[in-house]
Design a protein around this motif. Structure first.
Motif, PDB file in Angstrom:
ATOM      1  N   UNK A  59       0.830  -1.211   0.000  1.00  0.00           N
ATOM      2  CA  UNK A  59       0.000   0.000   0.000  1.00  0.00           C
ATOM      3  C   UNK A  59       0.860   1.255   0.000  1.00  0.00           C
ATOM      4  N   UNK A  60       0.331   2.304  -0.587  1.00  0.00           N
ATOM      5  CA  UNK A  60       1.016   3.593  -0.578  1.00  0.00           C
ATOM      6  C   UNK A  60       0.989   4.215   0.811  1.00  0.00           C
ATOM      7  N   UNK A  61      -0.146   4.078   1.476  1.00  0.00           N
ATOM      8  CA  UNK A  61      -0.308   4.683   2.807  1.00  0.00           C
ATOM      9  C   UNK A  61      -0.642   3.606   3.823  1.00  0.00           C
ATOM     10  N   UNK A  62      -0.306   3.899   5.042  1.00  0.00           N
ATOM     11  CA  UNK A  62      -0.644   2.967   6.108  1.00  0.00           C
ATOM     12  C   UNK A  62      -2.127   3.053   6.435  1.00  0.00           C
ATOM     13  N   UNK A  66      -2.839   3.869  14.180  1.00  0.00           N
ATOM     14  CA  UNK A  66      -1.720   4.672  14.664  1.00  0.00           C
ATOM     15  C   UNK A  66      -0.815   4.976  13.472  1.00  0.00           C
ATOM     16  N   UNK A  67      -1.083   6.022  12.725  1.00  0.00           N
ATOM     17  CA  UNK A  67      -0.289   6.295  11.516  1.00  0.00           C
ATOM     18  C   UNK A  67       1.171   6.596  11.866  1.00  0.00           C
ATOM     19  N   UNK A  68       2.021   6.213  10.944  1.00  0.00           N
ATOM     20  CA  UNK A  68       3.458   6.457  11.116  1.00  0.00           C
ATOM     21  C   UNK A  68       3.746   7.943  11.050  1.00  0.00           C
ATOM     22  N   UNK A  69       4.778   8.369  11.723  1.00  0.00           N
ATOM     23  CA  UNK A  69       5.149   9.796  11.744  1.00  0.00           C
ATOM     24  C   UNK A  69       5.673  10.240  10.373  1.00  0.00           C
TER      25      UNK A  69
END
Length: 71
Positions: A59-62, A66-69
């Motif tokens: 995936x391009x985005x998580x 808890x999204x990555x910084x």
């Protein structure tokens, strides 16, 4: 009785030259090779071909809660 049979010879030479004995010998040889191949395949670790192929599902985005910084 053992004096009549030479050591190591069970069948006469006339039996060893027959077609059915040759077919039996080929069958035993193929069976032995197949059994050896199956035994070696069982000893080796399991192979997963998907590990060698490129992964298209990254995936391009998580999608974590808890999204990555970095993103």
């Amino acid at each position: 009785m053992s004096a009549l049979v030479p050591a190591g010879i069970v069948l006469p030479e006339s039996v060893l030259d027959t077609t059915w004995f040759s077919v039996l010998a080929v069958f035993v040889a193929i069976n032995t090779v197949m059994y050896l191949a199956l035994a070696v395949a069982k000893i080796l670790p399991k192979v997963y071909p998907r590990d060698w192929l490129p992964r298209r599902y990254a995936r391009d985005r998580t999608r974590s809660i808890h999204p990555d910084a970095a993103h």
